[in-house]
Design a protein around this motif. Structure first.
Motif, PDB file in Angstrom:
ATOM      1  N   TRP A 102     178.249 -26.540  96.227  1.00  0.00           N
ATOM      2  CA  TRP A 102     179.568 -26.975  96.697  1.00  0.00           C
ATOM      3  C   TRP A 102     179.966 -28.289  96.036  1.00  0.00           C
ATOM      4  O   TRP A 102     181.113 -28.462  95.621  1.00  0.00           O
ATOM      5  CB  TRP A 102     179.559 -27.152  98.219  1.00  0.00           C
ATOM      6  N   ASP A 103     179.030 -29.220  95.959  1.00  0.00           N
ATOM      7  CA  ASP A 103     179.316 -30.523  95.329  1.00  0.00           C
ATOM      8  C   ASP A 103     179.777 -30.332  93.897  1.00  0.00           C
ATOM      9  O   ASP A 103     180.747 -30.935  93.450  1.00  0.00           O
ATOM     10  CB  ASP A 103     178.064 -31.404  95.340  1.00  0.00           C
ATOM     11  N   VAL A 104     179.037 -29.480  93.185  1.00  0.00           N
ATOM     12  CA  VAL A 104     179.348 -29.234  91.777  1.00  0.00           C
ATOM     13  C   VAL A 104     180.750 -28.631  91.635  1.00  0.00           C
ATOM     14  O   VAL A 104     181.536 -29.033  90.781  1.00  0.00           O
ATOM     15  CB  VAL A 104     178.284 -28.281  91.181  1.00  0.00           C
ATOM     16  N   THR A 137     190.628 -23.635  81.858  1.00  0.00           N
ATOM     17  CA  THR A 137     191.665 -24.118  82.769  1.00  0.00           C
ATOM     18  C   THR A 137     191.629 -23.337  84.075  1.00  0.00           C
ATOM     19  O   THR A 137     192.133 -23.796  85.086  1.00  0.00           O
ATOM     20  CB  THR A 137     193.069 -23.985  82.153  1.00  0.00           C
ATOM     21  N   LEU A 138     191.027 -22.148  84.006  1.00  0.00           N
ATOM     22  CA  LEU A 138     190.911 -21.333  85.220  1.00  0.00           C
ATOM     23  C   LEU A 138     189.463 -20.871  85.364  1.00  0.00           C
ATOM     24  O   LEU A 138     188.881 -20.322  84.434  1.00  0.00           O
ATOM     25  CB  LEU A 138     191.843 -20.104  85.121  1.00  0.00           C
ATOM     26  N   GLU A 168     198.790 -23.590  89.704  1.00  0.00           N
ATOM     27  CA  GLU A 168     197.948 -24.392  88.819  1.00  0.00           C
ATOM     28  C   GLU A 168     197.361 -25.578  89.576  1.00  0.00           C
ATOM     29  O   GLU A 168     198.044 -26.218  90.379  1.00  0.00           O
ATOM     30  CB  GLU A 168     198.818 -24.889  87.661  1.00  0.00           C
ATOM     31  N   GLY A 169     196.096 -25.841  89.336  1.00  0.00           N
ATOM     32  CA  GLY A 169     195.451 -27.006  89.925  1.00  0.00           C
ATOM     33  C   GLY A 169     195.011 -26.835  91.362  1.00  0.00           C
ATOM     34  O   GLY A 169     194.566 -27.788  91.996  1.00  0.00           O
ATOM     35  N   ALA A 182     188.440 -32.478  88.702  1.00  0.00           N
ATOM     36  CA  ALA A 182     188.791 -32.621  87.288  1.00  0.00           C
ATOM     37  C   ALA A 182     190.036 -31.811  86.934  1.00  0.00           C
ATOM     38  O   ALA A 182     190.482 -31.816  85.798  1.00  0.00           O
ATOM     39  CB  ALA A 182     187.619 -32.203  86.417  1.00  0.00           C
ATOM     40  N   GLY A 183     190.588 -31.068  87.925  1.00  0.00           N
ATOM     41  CA  GLY A 183     191.876 -30.425  87.694  1.00  0.00           C
ATOM     42  C   GLY A 183     191.812 -28.952  87.364  1.00  0.00           C
ATOM     43  O   GLY A 183     192.825 -28.338  87.041  1.00  0.00           O
TER      44      GLY A 183
END
Lengths: 330, 265
Positions: free
Chosen positions: A178-180, A158-159, A32-33, A187-188
């Motif tokens: 890439w920036d986006v 979340t994924l 996760e994350g 933001a996780g």
């Protein structure tokens, strides 16, 4: 906790009597994350993996879970957690950007007013606010990809699955993309990214899994893989073929340079980066060896493949995964 | 209950997006109507004079119900083409990855087709009125005829969905649709009385769903209906229209739904 877990995924495509084993026991775990980059050539099984995890395709064998939910049995619950942005910008060309986002928001079971607010938010975030009320048909390739990604994010997944998010984009749009993506990661959001470019996996992923012939053949951070591959390379094209071997000796006194007689090209692994390049150039100059070309090059997917599998990344066109997937699934 | 409500809400969103296409690509509707008007002009003014109606009556009044049915049958091709387009563009994949009602993509699509074809039918009726077509029976019969036509449209839409999901590209959808539907509409009573056809073709034309629909519409609109022969479909066009439409739906709705589910590979 593992966001994605797969065990022995197998997928076989049948077309005109021939069998293509797109996945051959693929095991994967994404925490996760984190961002996992699935790196491999065309036909390696990247898209098939994403399609199975995104509930679009059923595996022939094996198991896959997302946040503990089985992708086959709890498909609808899985769909609430995921966002998918594919190679082909899947947006409705006859709707405006704003209408597209509103529609996907509604279908994500967001209320109409909330979907409208979220659409505006995403249009601003993706630099599409001025084009938001134009029909998507009029968008450039980069704008379509951004809208497609925005559509994938409408339900705050979340994924996030990104299937070759920059394939076919010009360099400037690629950097913008890439920036986006980086913003989303900050933001996780957990991200599974597939790509053919080592550079892209390097820029975005915490960890890279290399896929070949439907299996994971290596896994690690970009640095770990590069060490395995041997980092950057210095490439020198020597002017005079007779001096090629002397040049190899000068450039790499330990004898580690590879020589290609035909192209008069020397390749030396360069752990020392740019400084080593300067040293090599100076030594060649002192030895009065004329060079036609010299440069520092980052390892490519081909280098990774050569180092890991002993064969190049290109595989015969007969098992082109994307064609099969399209025929099967679209 | 909330599941059903979600299915309806999602279906409406899909219908909305399919109807948005109409003003965004006006050419689609314009050419569909122009094609029908071309048939009206060709048959009313070029062939019409050479086609005597058994039992008499105005050929133009005879013709218009045939044109209605033909146009609505052709609408299946439009449906097939746009479903095939959604498939190749990956939009269906996107829908399938969303937590939406699975039924909505097809139910929304076919519902939008009904609304769209109400519009097309209205334009054609105005055209018909302009060249001398009239509704000679009561309002109730007229509405019964319209409902029958729309019910038929709904069945054709499901045929279109099935076709669109079965073909690899938009072009194939177009070609296959034309190849199937064009002869079916002509091997009927839509443009000529079936009695004028060669004896071998007559039973085919009489048992053709297009003939039943056309015959039923003529009867309900009070237009000349020389279809009435001693064959069973000839004697009971309204009953046969219902039977045909229900049969087509019973075949193609499950086929289309199965095809959609089978995208899972």
């Amino acid at each position: 906790m593992a966001m994605i877990e797969t065990e022995g995924l197998v997928k076989v495509y049948h077309s005109r009597g021939s069998e293509v084993r797109a996945l051959d026991g693929l095991d994967l775990e994404v925490r996760e994350g984190t961002v996992l980059g699935l790196l491999g050539p065309n036909g390696a099984g990247k898209t098939t993996t994403v399609r199975i995890l995104a509930t679009l395709l059923r595996a022939d064998a094996g198991r896959a879970t997302i946040a503990g939910l089985d992708v086959a049995r709890d498909a609808q619950a899985v769909r609430r957690l995921i966002g998918l942005s594919g190679q082909y910008a899947a947006i409705d060309e006859n709707l405006t950007g704003r209408e597209n986002l509103w529609m996907f928001g509604r279908l994500y079971q967001i209320g109409s007013a909330a979907a409208k607010r979220r659409a505006t938010e995403l249009l601003v975030q993706f630099d599409l606010e001025n084009a938001g009320d134009r029909v998507a048909k009029t968008y450039s390739g980069g704008m379509r990809r951004r809208l497609d990604l925005a559509a994938a994010l409408i339900g705050r997944p979340t994924l996030l699955f990104l299937d070759e998010p920059t394939t076919g984009l010009d360099p400037r749009s690629r950097l913008g993309m890439w920036d986006v993506i980086r913003g989303q990661v900050r933001a996780g959001t957990t991200v599974l990214l597939t790509t053919q470019y080592l550079e892209e996996a390097d820029a975005l992923a915490d960890e890279i899994a290399v896929v070949d012939a439907g299996k994971i053949i290596a896994r690690g951070t970009a640095d770990e893989l590069k060490t395995q591959v041997g980092g950057e390379r210095i490439e020198i094209v020597v002017h005079d073929r007779d001096l090629l071997h002397r040049a190899a000796q000068v450039a790499a006194p330990d004898g580690s340079a590879t020589v290609d007689e035909h192209t008069r090209r020397l390749t030396v692994t360069a752990e020392g980066g740019a400084q080593q390049l300067v040293d090599v150039v100076l030594r060649l100059g002192e030895a009065q060896i004329r060079v036609d070309d010299v440069g520092l090059r980052r390892p490519t997917l081909d280098d990774v493949f050569l180092a890991l599998t002993g064969h190049a990344a290109e595989r015969p066109a007969t098992d082109d995964e994307t064609t099969t997937a399209r025929k099967k699934g679209r | 209950m909330s599941r059903l409500r979600n299915a309806v809400a999602d279906g409406i969103v899909i219908s909305w997006r399919n109807l948005k296409r109409v003003p965004r690509i006006p050419e689609l509707a314009i050419f569909a109507i122009l094609q029908s008007i071309m048939f009206v002009l060709l048959f009313a003014f070029v062939f019409g004079g050479a086609i005597p109606l058994p039992g008499g009556g105005s050929y133009r009044e005879f013709l218009m119900p045939g044109i209605f049915v033909q146009t609505l049958a052709f609408a299946a091709i439009t449906t097939a083409v746009s479903i095939a387009d959604d498939m190749t563009k990956g939009l269906i994949d996107r829908f399938r990855s969303l937590p939406m009602a699975r039924s909505a993509v097809l139910s929304g699509r076919t519902f939008a087709d009904i609304l769209y074809n109400i519009g097309i039918l209205a334009v054609l009726m105005v055209t018909g009125l302009a060249i001398g077509w009239r509704v000679n029976d009561g309002v109730l019969d007229f509405f019964a005829g319209v409902v029958l036509l729309l019910f038929f449209t709904y069945a054709m839409a499901w045929i279109g969905v099935f076709l669109g999901l079965s073909v690899p590209t938009v072009e194939v959808a177009q070609q296959v649709g034309f190849l199937v539907i064009f002869p079916v509409t002509f091997l009927s009573n839509a443009f000529v009385p079936t009695e004028t056809l060669p004896a071998v073709l007559q039973p085919i034309a009489e048992w053709n769903p297009v003939s039943s629909l056309t015959g039923a519409t003529r009867e309900l609109f009070g237009n000349p209906n020389p279809f009435i022969s001693d064959s069973f479909p000839g004697l009971h066009p309204i009953l046969m229209s219902v039977v045909w439409t229900v049969t087509l739906l019973a075949i193609f709705m499950p086929l289309a739904i199965r095809k959609y589910r089978a995208i899972d590979g």
